[in-house]
Design an enzyme around this catalytic site. Structure first.
Site, PDB file in Angstrom:
ATOM      1  N   HIS A 154       0.720  -1.357  -0.026  1.00 29.71           N
ATOM      2  CA  HIS A 154      -0.013  -0.042  -0.101  1.00 29.71           C
ATOM      3  C   HIS A 154       0.924   1.313   0.108  1.00 29.71           C
ATOM      4  O   HIS A 154       0.597   2.236   0.351  1.00 29.71           O
ATOM      5  CB  HIS A 154      -0.986   0.065   1.215  1.00 29.71           C
ATOM      6  N   SER A 275      15.217  21.114 -15.997  1.00 25.58           N
ATOM      7  CA  SER A 275      13.943  22.078 -16.268  1.00 25.58           C
ATOM      8  C   SER A 275      14.485  23.391 -16.959  1.00 25.58           C
ATOM      9  O   SER A 275      15.711  24.047 -16.873  1.00 25.58           O
ATOM     10  CB  SER A 275      13.227  22.399 -14.999  1.00 25.58           C
ATOM     11  N   LYS A 281      16.362  21.490 -10.942  1.00 26.20           N
ATOM     12  CA  LYS A 281      15.737  20.446 -11.095  1.00 26.20           C
ATOM     13  C   LYS A 281      16.584  19.159 -11.760  1.00 26.20           C
ATOM     14  O   LYS A 281      17.367  19.342 -12.565  1.00 26.20           O
ATOM     15  CB  LYS A 281      14.381  20.390 -12.034  1.00 26.20           C
ATOM     16  N   GLU A 288       9.624   8.078 -16.809  1.00 22.59           N
ATOM     17  CA  GLU A 288       8.422   8.810 -16.803  1.00 22.59           C
ATOM     18  C   GLU A 288       7.867   8.549 -18.206  1.00 22.59           C
ATOM     19  O   GLU A 288       6.860   8.157 -18.729  1.00 22.59           O
ATOM     20  CB  GLU A 288       8.454  10.295 -16.605  1.00 22.59           C
TER      21      GLU A 288
END
Length: 457
Positions: A154, A275, A281, A288
């Site tokens: 979970h 970024s 970043k 992704e």
């Protein structure tokens, strides 16, 4: 001139021709198409359906066409499909003899054969890529057998586990994928050539000759089914979808574990992006993208199932819609497995962060309950006692590993001094020595099992 032009007085309209053509994508089948045509011509010659000399001439020129396409000296263009292109090029070179190639053959069984040849080769390539991925997972498992990390249910810390056990878990998933592809290869290795349009042929062909030349294990037993069967395409897309599902799960872990909030892993700069506006970043764009492309493959699977669901026997032009989804799935699968294999080789493990996190969240509570159960306390009672002990720790803001023996015995006089060792992170992981468990020995045995099974492929 179209292969089917004789029936028609007028020419097909330009817009209808553009809509109908498939050369822009089925030209990928050129190798399979020429390979199958060489086998077919050889059979025609051996069966005396065309003179042996003409069969040899056809085969020699087909091989020249193949060589020129592969070298780039012959551009595939200007035809309705790859089958028409190859035949037209052959006729251009050897005249009417080239027209005899299509004896006892239809484009229906021709394209069905081409697709099986192509998919068979694609399965072999997918197998090699998956093997490389599993070998990389095995390497990471071997390197990390002595490391402990948190295991989750979970998305909450559950129990400490061996890091090798984690990598082994993904190897097991991809081994199942390998097995599915291997079984598909066996199931689909059936030759439709000789089925003609749908009803077979009246020519006295010998399908066994072409079967052997093309390396098929069996000959199709029903010509209606053979020309219209695309189950193997759907099954390939399903197998690819499961590979992508497993890969996407691994990518999700990568995204989480490399986040500042976790800090277990680090993606090297070579496999990260930044970024355009936030200088600090370091983004996990590759995982992704793989996660995003998974939905794309799922869409292709849904598409082919929708295409197949309402087709009457036998062949229908709808089946032309099997190719673009297949080719895109193949490209996506190969690129995603390849890039993640490279990424996985270079991911850095933050061993200390993983070990520290493994002990958080009262992750050794199950060990306390098991401790009591081994000493005769019914497990349900042991579970309740441990739950109260965790509630005590929460109130005191203390981890289980910091409790004294006196504090343990406040909850049960069954506890003895050895409980203090049982609740440590390493003892928790090492205590689970059952097959497939989280101990070092179990993880190493699991790795050996994976490597042994991998040798089958």
């Amino acid at each position: 001139m179209k292969l089917w032009q004789g029936r028609f007085e007028g020419q097909i309209s330009a817009d209808a021709d553009v809509f109908n053509e498939s050369l822009t994508f089925d030209k990928q089948l050129y190798h399979a198409d020429i390979t199958a045509s060489v086998a077919h011509a050889t059979m025609l010659g051996k069966c005396n359906l065309i003179p042996a000399q003409e069969a040899d001439e056809i085969c020699a020129n087909l091989r020249n066409i193949l060589s020129e396409i592969e070298s780039g000296s012959l551009t595939v263009q200007g035809a309705e499909d790859i089958h028409s292109f190859v035949e037209a090029e052959l006729v251009k070179r050897i005249g009417d003899t080239g027209k005899k190639l299509h004896t006892a053959r239809s484009r229906n069984d021709q394209v069905a054969t081409d697709m099986r040849l192509y998919v068979r080769e694609s399965i072999d390539r997918a197998t090699q890529l998956l093997k490389s991925l599993i070998e990389t997972l095995c390497l990471r498992a071997k390197e990390s057998c002595r490391y402990i990390m948190p295991g989750f249910t979970h998305l909450r810390k559950a129990q400490p586990i061996n890091c090798a056990q984690y990598f082994n878990a993904y190897s097991e998933m991809f081994l199942r994928d390998l097995d599915r592809f291997a079984r598909l290869r066996t199931r689909m290795n059936v030759m439709p050539l000789g089925s003609a349009a749908l009803a077979g042929t009246s020519h006295p062909i010998d399908r066994e000759i072409t079967r052997e030349l093309l390396g098929f294990e069996e000959i199709s037993q029903n010509s209606l089914d053979a020309v219209s069967d695309r189950d193997f395409i759907a099954e390939y897309l399903f197998n690819a979808s499961l590979v992508m599902a497993h890969l996407s799960r691994l990518c999700e872990d990568t995204i989480l574990y490399t986040a500042d909030e976790f800090g277990y892993w680090e993606i090297p700069d070579e496999y990260s992006t930044g970024s355009s506006i936030m200088p600090q970043k370091k983004n996990p764009d590759l995982p992704e993208l793989v996660r995003g492309k998974t939905g794309r493959v799922y869409g292709h699977l849904a598409g082919i199932l929708a295409t197949l669901k309402g087709l009457p026997l036998a062949y229908n032009k709808d089946l032309q819609e099997d190719k673009e989804p297949f080719f895109d799935t193949e490209r996506t699968l190969f690129s995603c497995v390849g890039i993640y294999t490279a990424l996985l080789k270079n991911i850095k493990l933050n061993v200390n962060a993983m070990y520290q996190a493994a002990g958080e969240g009262y992750s050794t509570a199950t060990d306390v309950a098991d401790y009591l159960a081994r000493r005769g306390v019914p497990f349900r009672d042991a579970h309740a006692i441990t739950g109260k002990l965790v509630r005590y720790c929460i109130g005191k803001k203390k981890p289980l590993s910091s409790l004294t023996l006196r504090e343990f015995r406040l909850h049960s006089d069954v506890f003895a001094k050895d409980i203090l060792e049982a609740v440590t992170v390493r003892a928790s992981a090492e205590g689970r020595n059952s097959v497939g468990g989280s101990s070092t020995a179990a993880a190493k045995n699991g790795l050996k099992s994976i490597q042994k099974r991998l040798k089958k492929y």
